[in-house]
Design an enzyme around this catalytic site. Structure first.
Site, PDB file in Angstrom:
ATOM      1  N   HIS A  25      -6.347  37.014  14.680  1.00 19.46           N
ATOM      2  CA  HIS A  25      -7.115  36.205  15.636  1.00 19.46           C
ATOM      3  C   HIS A  25      -7.054  34.727  15.246  1.00 19.46           C
ATOM      4  O   HIS A  25      -6.793  33.854  16.090  1.00 19.46           O
ATOM      5  CB  HIS A  25      -8.566  36.688  15.677  1.00 19.46           C
ATOM      6  N   GLU A  26      -7.282  34.456  13.960  1.00 18.79           N
ATOM      7  CA  GLU A  26      -7.249  33.066  13.502  1.00 18.79           C
ATOM      8  C   GLU A  26      -5.837  32.483  13.545  1.00 18.79           C
ATOM      9  O   GLU A  26      -5.669  31.283  13.776  1.00 18.79           O
ATOM     10  CB  GLU A  26      -7.827  32.968  12.091  1.00 18.79           C
ATOM     11  N   HIS A  29      -5.233  30.871  16.759  1.00 20.69           N
ATOM     12  CA  HIS A  29      -5.699  29.481  16.851  1.00 20.69           C
ATOM     13  C   HIS A  29      -4.783  28.545  16.055  1.00 20.69           C
ATOM     14  O   HIS A  29      -4.466  27.433  16.500  1.00 20.69           O
ATOM     15  CB  HIS A  29      -7.121  29.353  16.288  1.00 20.69           C
TER      16      HIS A  29
END
Length: 440
Positions: A25-26, A29
């Site tokens: 998920h990170e 980003h």
């Protein structure tokens, strides 16, 4: 392999899956942020004290002690105040919160790096950066669902008959044999046999057992043409499902105590490995998203129900929210349960854990799209409001208002964070004293 060992393996698999889901998920980003030139000073999985970290270039990569999330830290997350400056001090509790957030986002900006701040990126780039994390979870949910449901398959009912009833027993009857007064079951009267595969019903191809069961229940009292495969041959049969009282079940398959008049043929399906077509995977994930979104909308009521179960005698809702401990416990139970279809226990257990992780990624996607800070959806909502605000200013022939000051929403963000911490503590306690189990 012993039950305890299977339990432990399930918990470890879930823990690794959760950590990877958060880490990826990170990454969702991190990659677009670096692509668009935003300076990222930290990439961390977890919160609290740092267990391990290493600096690569301008970014510190590490793992923290509390595995309840993760983050990347970009410089200039919030724009300066309305006068273009970050003040050293301000008055008012809410204004102070916003100003502290601005100062924290500007403290790591080195001279000459002002152009690398997050807030200076075009709106579409900011949206891509913030949507990148939830998008990764959505992709993971699709991939994991495809692996579990399409590649491996899952136990399910198929329209190959495992048994044909000899008679129609009354609803709620516990009898195991037919009495002299019990009417003959229509399936047996029509000549259906165990091992028959129903391939057509009412002139339409049979896709799966659920659809066939719904058709049987709807066609009570009417003669229906069937085609079955028997010893490799197509055999036409005509049967008339009888209208009879049957128990009403809920979404989990449990009887509600009520009955309804539906068609009854008197046949039972077989259990086999069922593989979902890849074309249906998006629909499966879409249904899961809808279910999680419903939980989010009704979250206050759901958390109240959890508290009632944790501190009282109310039963725990198996379809309600659970915490990290609960996910691990369910994973252990899923892996320790015996296989439904003998012969390929490893594949079945793998499918269960992969399905659980797919559902987790659906939850991560939905929760992170909530349009409030500190969720990713809060930054996306701020960027979209900036587009709307600039359009309004252009229509009124007024100067460009500049970036939307998302920092003004920090008091709300702190409030949401407090609620999240409280929810995590409640779910942790409930998962220990009144856990969700597979036997509920």
């Amino acid at each position: 392999m012993t039950t305890v060992l299977l339990w432990v393996v399930g918990i470890l698999a879930a823990a690794i899956g959760v950590a990877l889901s958060i880490a990826l998920h990170e990454v969702g980003h991190l990659l677009p942020a670096k692509k668009f030139g935003v300076k990222v000073v930290q990439y961390m999985v977890g919160f609290g004290p740092t267990l391990f970290s290493r600096r690569r270039g301008e970014t510190e990569y590490g793992v923290k002690a509390i595995p309840l999330g993760g983050y990347i830290r970009m410089i200039g997350m919030f724009p300066p105040g309305e006068d273009g400056r970050v003040r050293a001090s301000t008055t008012g509790r809410w204004a102070l919160m916003a100003e502290e957030a601005r100062q924290a986002s500007f403290v790591e900006i080195e001279p000459g790096e002002e152009h690398r701040t997050f807030y200076r990126r075009p709106v579409w780039q900011r949206i891509v950066i913030m949507f990148g994390g939830p998008f990764v979870n959505l992709v993971l949910a699709l991939v994991l669902t495809a692996v579990a449901a399409s590649a491996i398959g899952q136990p399910g009912y198929v329209p190959t008959l495992s048994a044909v009833s000899e008679c129609v027993l009354p609803a709620g009857s516990t009898a195991t044999t037919c009495g002299a007064s019990d009417p003959a079951a229509p399936g047996a009267v029509a000549g259906l046999r165990p091992g028959d595969e129903i391939v057509e019903f009412g002139g339409k191809p049979v896709q799966d057992w659920n659809a066939l069961s719904a058709q049987i229940r709807a066609d009570g009292g009417r003669a229906v043409d069937l085609v079955v495969l028997r010893d490799g041959q197509r055999v036409p049969i005509t049967a008339t499902p009888v209208l009879t009282e049957r128990a009403v079940t809920n979404a989990t398959g449990k009887a509600t105590g009520e009955t309804e008049r539906v068609g009854f043929l008197g046949v039972s399906p077989s259990i086999a490995v069922v593989r979902t077509p890849l074309s249906e995977v998006p629909g499966v994930v879409g249904t899961q998203i809808e279910g999680v979104a419903t939980i989010v909308v009704r979250l206050p009521q759901r958390l109240y129900d959890v508290a009632q179960a944790a501190f009282g005698s109310a039963p725990r809702d198996p379809n309600g929210p659970i915490g990290v401990v609960g996910i691990g416990r369910l994973a252990g139970e899923l892996n320790a349960q015996p296989a439904i279809i003998p012969g390929d226990e490893l594949a079945e257990r793998t499918s269960r854990i992969v399905s659980l992780l797919a559902g987790l990624n659906v939850a991560l996607f939905v929760f992170n799209m909530i349009p409030l800070l500190p969720f990713d959806g809060g930054h996306i909502a701020g960027a979209l409001w900036e587009v709307v605000k600039r359009a309004i200013f252009r229509l009124r022939r007024r100067p460009d208002p500049g970036p939307v000051d998302v920092a003004k929403a920090m008091p709300l963000a702190y409030g949401v964070s407090i609620v999240l911490v409280g929810m995590s503590v409640l779910l942790l306690y409930a998962d220990i004293v009144r856990p969700v189990t597979l036997n509920q």
